[in-house]
Write a protein that holds these residues in place. Sequence first.
Motif, PDB file in Angstrom:
ATOM      1  N   ASP A 234       0.831  -1.208   0.000  1.00 40.26           N
ATOM      2  CA  ASP A 234       0.000   0.000   0.000  1.00 40.26           C
ATOM      3  C   ASP A 234       0.864   1.256   0.000  1.00 40.26           C
ATOM      4  OD1 ASP A 234      -2.513  -1.149  -0.088  1.00 40.26           O
ATOM      5  OD2 ASP A 234      -2.768  -1.182   2.099  1.00 40.26           O
ATOM      6  N   ALA A 237       2.246   1.705  -3.473  1.00 36.95           N
ATOM      7  CA  ALA A 237       1.184   2.106  -4.394  1.00 36.95           C
ATOM      8  C   ALA A 237       0.727   3.539  -4.150  1.00 36.95           C
ATOM      9  CB  ALA A 237       0.009   1.139  -4.269  1.00 36.95           C
ATOM     10  N   ASP A 238       0.613   3.927  -2.878  1.00 38.85           N
ATOM     11  CA  ASP A 238       0.209   5.307  -2.570  1.00 38.85           C
ATOM     12  C   ASP A 238       1.234   6.300  -3.112  1.00 38.85           C
ATOM     13  OD1 ASP A 238      -2.095   4.510  -1.291  1.00 38.85           O
ATOM     14  OD2 ASP A 238      -1.217   4.585   0.725  1.00 38.85           O
ATOM     15  N   ALA A 241       1.118   6.447  -6.991  1.00 36.98           N
ATOM     16  CA  ALA A 241      -0.075   7.143  -7.463  1.00 36.98           C
ATOM     17  C   ALA A 241       0.083   8.656  -7.447  1.00 36.98           C
ATOM     18  CB  ALA A 241      -1.282   6.740  -6.617  1.00 36.98           C
ATOM     19  N   THR A 242       1.064   9.167  -6.703  1.00 42.26           N
ATOM     20  CA  THR A 242       1.294  10.616  -6.672  1.00 42.26           C
ATOM     21  C   THR A 242       2.181  11.084  -7.826  1.00 42.26           C
ATOM     22  OG1 THR A 242       3.317  10.547  -5.299  1.00 42.26           O
ATOM     23  CG2 THR A 242       1.185  10.545  -4.152  1.00 42.26           C
ATOM     24  N   SER A 244       2.653  11.715 -11.465  1.00 44.07           N
ATOM     25  CA  SER A 244       1.737  11.904 -12.599  1.00 44.07           C
ATOM     26  C   SER A 244       2.245  11.309 -13.901  1.00 44.07           C
ATOM     27  CB  SER A 244       1.465  13.395 -12.800  1.00 44.07           C
ATOM     28  OG  SER A 244       2.682  14.099 -13.071  1.00 44.07           O
ATOM     29  N   PHE A 289      -2.211  -2.124  -6.594  1.00 44.71           N
ATOM     30  CA  PHE A 289      -1.789  -1.023  -7.464  1.00 44.71           C
ATOM     31  C   PHE A 289      -2.951  -0.561  -8.343  1.00 44.71           C
ATOM     32  CE2 PHE A 289       2.418  -2.765  -6.453  1.00 44.71           C
ATOM     33  CZ  PHE A 289       3.143  -1.602  -6.230  1.00 44.71           C
ATOM     34  N   ARG A 290      -3.714  -1.500  -8.865  1.00 47.43           N
ATOM     35  CA  ARG A 290      -4.835  -1.131  -9.753  1.00 47.43           C
ATOM     36  C   ARG A 290      -5.877  -0.306  -9.016  1.00 47.43           C
ATOM     37  NH1 ARG A 290      -4.353  -6.818 -11.777  1.00 47.43           N
ATOM     38  NH2 ARG A 290      -3.251  -6.672 -13.784  1.00 47.43           N
ATOM     39  N   GLU A 291      -6.047  -0.547  -7.722  1.00 45.01           N
ATOM     40  CA  GLU A 291      -7.010   0.222  -6.933  1.00 45.01           C
ATOM     41  C   GLU A 291      -6.693   1.710  -6.920  1.00 45.01           C
ATOM     42  OE1 GLU A 291      -6.820  -1.650  -3.159  1.00 45.01           O
ATOM     43  OE2 GLU A 291      -7.982  -3.418  -3.772  1.00 45.01           O
ATOM     44  N   ARG A 292      -5.432   2.060  -7.222  1.00 45.58           N
ATOM     45  CA  ARG A 292      -5.039   3.476  -7.309  1.00 45.58           C
ATOM     46  C   ARG A 292      -5.159   3.992  -8.739  1.00 45.58           C
ATOM     47  NH1 ARG A 292      -3.762   0.480  -2.697  1.00 45.58           N
ATOM     48  NH2 ARG A 292      -3.082   1.884  -1.026  1.00 45.58           N
ATOM     49  N   GLY A 293      -5.755   3.227  -9.638  1.00 42.24           N
ATOM     50  CA  GLY A 293      -5.903   3.655 -11.018  1.00 42.24           C
ATOM     51  C   GLY A 293      -4.670   3.480 -11.865  1.00 42.24           C
ATOM     52  N   LEU A 294      -3.723   2.655 -11.402  1.00 40.49           N
ATOM     53  CA  LEU A 294      -2.469   2.442 -12.111  1.00 40.49           C
ATOM     54  C   LEU A 294      -2.574   1.282 -13.091  1.00 40.49           C
ATOM     55  CD1 LEU A 294      -0.245   2.820  -8.941  1.00 40.49           C
ATOM     56  CD2 LEU A 294      -0.318   4.452 -10.844  1.00 40.49           C
TER      57      LEU A 294
END
Length: 297
Positions: A234, A237-238, A241-242, A244, A289-294
């Motif tokens: 997590d 992944a967090d 996700a920051t 861009s 990772f996918r849960e963060r839109g990656l």
Amino acid sequence: MNATSTAPRDADCGAPVVELGLPVIGGSHHRSSAGTAGLDSSEASRSERFAQMRAGELGSLHSWELVTAVDGPGTRLTTFLSGCPLRCLYCHNPDTMEMRRGEPITADELLARIARYRPIFEVTGGGLTISGGEPLMQPAFVARVLRGAKEMGIRTALDTSGYLGAHCTDEMLDDIDLVLLDVKSGIPETYRKVTGRDLQPTLDFGRRLAARGTEIWVRFVLVPGLTDAPENVDAVADYVATLSTVSRVEVLPFHQMGRDKWESLGLSYELEDAQPPSPELVARVRDQFRERGLTVY
């Protein structure tokens, strides 16, 4: 860093360009390669080689290979440089641990080899990837090779842990189209257990890349019992996700293909009993990772 697995080539190429004060170990993927076949080693004396390395005219090369869709898009000529500041427990290529184990190769010689593959790069959308070990152990050499490749119109990528990101100048970044950033852990304590080093320089380098608009592929090695804790994933992944400019995340399942090299080099291998992750564990981590839109591979 993650690079490739090949037979060691012992040649003393002088003192390292970057002095770090600790034994160093580099890491890599496990693939066959050409070693340094087709490249002529420098015949300069030790003192001459040291001066050439400082000037970026000479580097310590572990191996090179031509691969497709592995170290960036299209067909890539990937060069693996010797030397790395990290001590990754899962390192698959400990024979890149010291710069002296590589072959002394001039930047001009390497660029001549790269030039031969321009037609393939143009057809496949590929290019040059500089990997290791840790390529930023040899920043002057890397800068010269990157500049030469861009002058030939070749797209470039840098495969790095980011730990030495401060050694990558803005001028070097201007010559890099893609960075393959190995984020080995999201929790500082876990990162130190995995690598023997601090996490913060990697985080800083990733943010610097994103601020400049440099495309990033993130790589994360999944090792059961070491990097697989949900809170560690997590945290990675967090952070990712920051950024861009991250266009993909690669979750790389741990394997034991490099174990024999540790033994052959007389090194203590701490993951002797570690097992590859199960398909269910790999799926869980990729979903984090996918849960963060990656976009995840």
